[in-house]
Design a protein around this motif. Sequence first.
Motif, PDB file in Angstrom:
ATOM      1  N   LEU A   1      46.581  38.058  31.998  1.00 40.13           N
ATOM      2  CA  LEU A   1      45.808  37.506  33.449  1.00 40.13           C
ATOM      3  C   LEU A   1      44.988  38.370  33.733  1.00 40.13           C
ATOM      4  CD1 LEU A   1      46.014  37.013  36.504  1.00 40.13           C
ATOM      5  CD2 LEU A   1      46.830  39.713  36.921  1.00 40.13           C
ATOM      6  N   GLN A   2      43.673  37.080  34.329  1.00 41.76           N
ATOM      7  CA  GLN A   2      42.519  38.243  34.282  1.00 41.76           C
ATOM      8  C   GLN A   2      41.586  37.050  35.756  1.00 41.76           C
ATOM      9  OE1 GLN A   2      39.497  35.721  31.937  1.00 41.76           O
ATOM     10  NE2 GLN A   2      40.115  34.267  31.894  1.00 41.76           N
ATOM     11  N   ASP A   3      40.558  38.281  36.703  1.00 40.04           N
ATOM     12  CA  ASP A   3      40.280  37.671  37.775  1.00 40.04           C
ATOM     13  C   ASP A   3      39.915  35.935  37.067  1.00 40.04           C
ATOM     14  OD1 ASP A   3      40.593  40.209  39.364  1.00 40.04           O
ATOM     15  OD2 ASP A   3      38.507  40.871  37.771  1.00 40.04           O
ATOM     16  N   ALA A   4      39.435  35.222  38.698  1.00 41.90           N
ATOM     17  CA  ALA A   4      39.151  34.131  39.286  1.00 41.90           C
ATOM     18  C   ALA A   4      37.355  34.648  38.099  1.00 41.90           C
ATOM     19  CB  ALA A   4      38.410  33.576  39.524  1.00 41.90           C
TER      20      ALA A   4
ATOM     21  N   PRO B   1      47.413  43.710  38.972  1.00 43.55           N
ATOM     22  CA  PRO B   1      48.652  44.243  39.629  1.00 43.55           C
ATOM     23  C   PRO B   1      49.435  45.155  38.280  1.00 43.55           C
ATOM     24  CG  PRO B   1      48.434  42.163  39.985  1.00 43.55           C
ATOM     25  CD  PRO B   1      46.976  42.564  39.105  1.00 43.55           C
ATOM     26  N   THR B   2      50.278  46.184  38.330  1.00 48.38           N
ATOM     27  CA  THR B   2      51.648  46.743  38.025  1.00 48.38           C
ATOM     28  C   THR B   2      52.376  46.173  37.499  1.00 48.38           C
ATOM     29  OG1 THR B   2      52.320  47.813  39.162  1.00 48.38           O
ATOM     30  CG2 THR B   2      50.452  49.319  39.032  1.00 48.38           C
ATOM     31  N   THR B   3      53.457  45.588  37.955  1.00 52.56           N
ATOM     32  CA  THR B   3      53.839  44.493  37.550  1.00 52.56           C
ATOM     33  C   THR B   3      53.238  42.593  38.117  1.00 52.56           C
ATOM     34  OG1 THR B   3      55.456  45.809  37.706  1.00 52.56           O
ATOM     35  CG2 THR B   3      56.299  44.113  37.460  1.00 52.56           C
ATOM     36  N   LEU B   4      53.389  41.864  37.201  1.00 56.04           N
ATOM     37  CA  LEU B   4      53.163  40.789  37.490  1.00 56.04           C
ATOM     38  C   LEU B   4      53.906  39.453  38.266  1.00 56.04           C
ATOM     39  CD1 LEU B   4      51.247  38.345  37.290  1.00 56.04           C
ATOM     40  CD2 LEU B   4      50.764  38.176  34.891  1.00 56.04           C
ATOM     41  N   ARG B   5      54.493  39.478  39.253  1.00 53.88           N
ATOM     42  CA  ARG B   5      55.306  38.527  39.598  1.00 53.88           C
ATOM     43  C   ARG B   5      54.574  37.217  40.689  1.00 53.88           C
ATOM     44  NH1 ARG B   5      54.128  43.487  42.198  1.00 53.88           N
ATOM     45  NH2 ARG B   5      56.043  45.851  41.601  1.00 53.88           N
TER      46      ARG B   5
ATOM     47  N   ALA C   1      56.077  42.527  47.585  1.00 52.53           N
ATOM     48  CA  ALA C   1      55.178  43.510  46.658  1.00 52.53           C
ATOM     49  C   ALA C   1      53.683  43.534  45.753  1.00 52.53           C
ATOM     50  CB  ALA C   1      56.139  43.840  45.160  1.00 52.53           C
ATOM     51  N   ASN C   2      53.095  42.732  46.081  1.00 51.51           N
ATOM     52  CA  ASN C   2      51.890  42.099  45.590  1.00 51.51           C
ATOM     53  C   ASN C   2      50.886  42.082  46.208  1.00 51.51           C
ATOM     54  OD1 ASN C   2      52.738  40.857  42.577  1.00 51.51           O
ATOM     55  ND2 ASN C   2      52.701  38.237  44.012  1.00 51.51           N
ATOM     56  N   THR C   3      51.578  42.141  47.355  1.00 50.67           N
ATOM     57  CA  THR C   3      50.650  42.131  48.669  1.00 50.67           C
ATOM     58  C   THR C   3      50.380  44.063  48.773  1.00 50.67           C
ATOM     59  OG1 THR C   3      50.464  40.343  50.162  1.00 50.67           O
ATOM     60  CG2 THR C   3      49.853  42.543  51.160  1.00 50.67           C
TER      61      THR C   3
END
Length: 534
Positions: free
Chosen positions: A396-399, A227-231, A198-200
């Motif tokens: 959640l944020q980008d590195a 991501p629409t859902t954080l897994r 799902a994440n990919t």
Amino acid sequence: MSAAQVEGLKPIRRALLSVTDKTGLVEFAKTLSSHGVELVSTGGTARALRDADLAVKDISDLTGFPEMLDGRVKTLHPRVHGGLLYIRGNAEHESAVAAHEIQPIDMVVVNLYAFEKTAAQPGVAFGHLIENIDIGGPSMVRSAAKNFEDVAIVTLVSDYPALTEELKAQNGALSRNTRWRLAKQAFATTSAYDSAIANTLDKIAEAPEPAQPISAEPQSAAPQVLPTTLRINMPLAQSLRYGENPHQRAALYSDGSGLGVAGATQLQGKELSYNNLVDLDACWELAQEFDAPAVIIVKHTNPCGAATGNTVLEAYTKALACDPVSAFGGVIGINRPVDAAAAEEIAKLFVEAIAAPSFSPEARQRFAAKKNLRLVELRPAPPKPVVKNISGGLLLQDADTGRVTEDELKVVTWRPPSPEELRALIFAWRVCKHVKSNAIVYARDGQTVGIGAGQMSRVDAARFGAQKAVLSLQGTVAASDAFFPFPDGLEAVAAAGATAIIQPGGSVKDDDVIAAADRLGLAMVFTGIRHFRH
């Protein structure tokens, strides 16, 4: 075993084996066969077993139906899932399987298509990625795990030795406790597998043509959608003694890549603590900012010394000189193999842990006398999004992978920086990115001289960094992780002895700050990018 455990023993009479990772497969299958277990298998797994002179029944012989659709359909059959799911001793179930000639399957040995490895291949074709989504494997895993009272599900190669011992000890049977442990592990495996898929796929906005590489999507000016859902699904890698403080529980979870701090190999020393791991990550990430040999000394996630040099020894000597008092009991990150000369000098300081790509035999011998010193070897991990807990949810944020080159800097003062100042400014900027806000870093080319970290005002960060400095600040440069809101911060930097400044710019008071820099004879450049770090 207790009486209850003995009562829960179930013999293994038929096992279905279908694995991608064939490590240890033949040895484990021989154990099963030695206890009279009938082996049923598929495709490449069956061939591997036959090559080892083991008797194997093809899955098609069990189902009465051939494998088809390029192997997409082989285990998705009532004679497989019926054999896994029926409850032994249940009269209705026994009657149904007898009527349909369904044979019981007591064990399933499965590991799934290597989807994540396929997805990580550069230029992998979209169609190939989709083909590596396992359907039959997870279905069998879930069926077997659901019926753990009667069926053992084996998903990890690492379980083979313990299961071999138990089968020998119990004459080909496994306990209820073992089947329950395997079932829980199996559901965790399918959950992680589904999350990886799902994440990919979530990163692919529109489905490319099958032959098109997934990395060759049309470039868009729009930023990549989060991501629409954080897994998040990572297995436990190590239980830790405690967290930041002794009253807090803690554990390490790993993505299984074998990269970064979570995938490091510890060569010696006490067990790594929660704080060790956090500090190792901080110093290792900063060390990766530099192409030249670099040594970073960290205390409570803030660098107290950072330097580059022609050798690790030179870089370490320069890094330590920045703040030798704070370096005591610190953690060190090094981006080069550690040799004997560097080890000899580093060993003179009390250090909690050292991270490096490798240590020479001579270096390890020198460090061996310091029994408690943790040495870890590791490889860089690609940047990943940063996740933080807040009450009621996660952020959640980008590195922060932002970098600037000399050509991208904007000179805003009448005096441009000299070539020497420019090199020092770039160095200071890379270090400042890894210092907690508000942050001011004083540096010379390849060496930090003063670091003001985590202050509530920028002017305080400038003054604190100067107060902490052991070496002279005359002729240094300064980096600020965010803009100066007023001229006072810049004036404090100038008073400390700095001659040039690098900062993002963007304040409503930029004109006043630039005017102050011109008045003080400072060179100043804007990056257009900031590095807040909370």
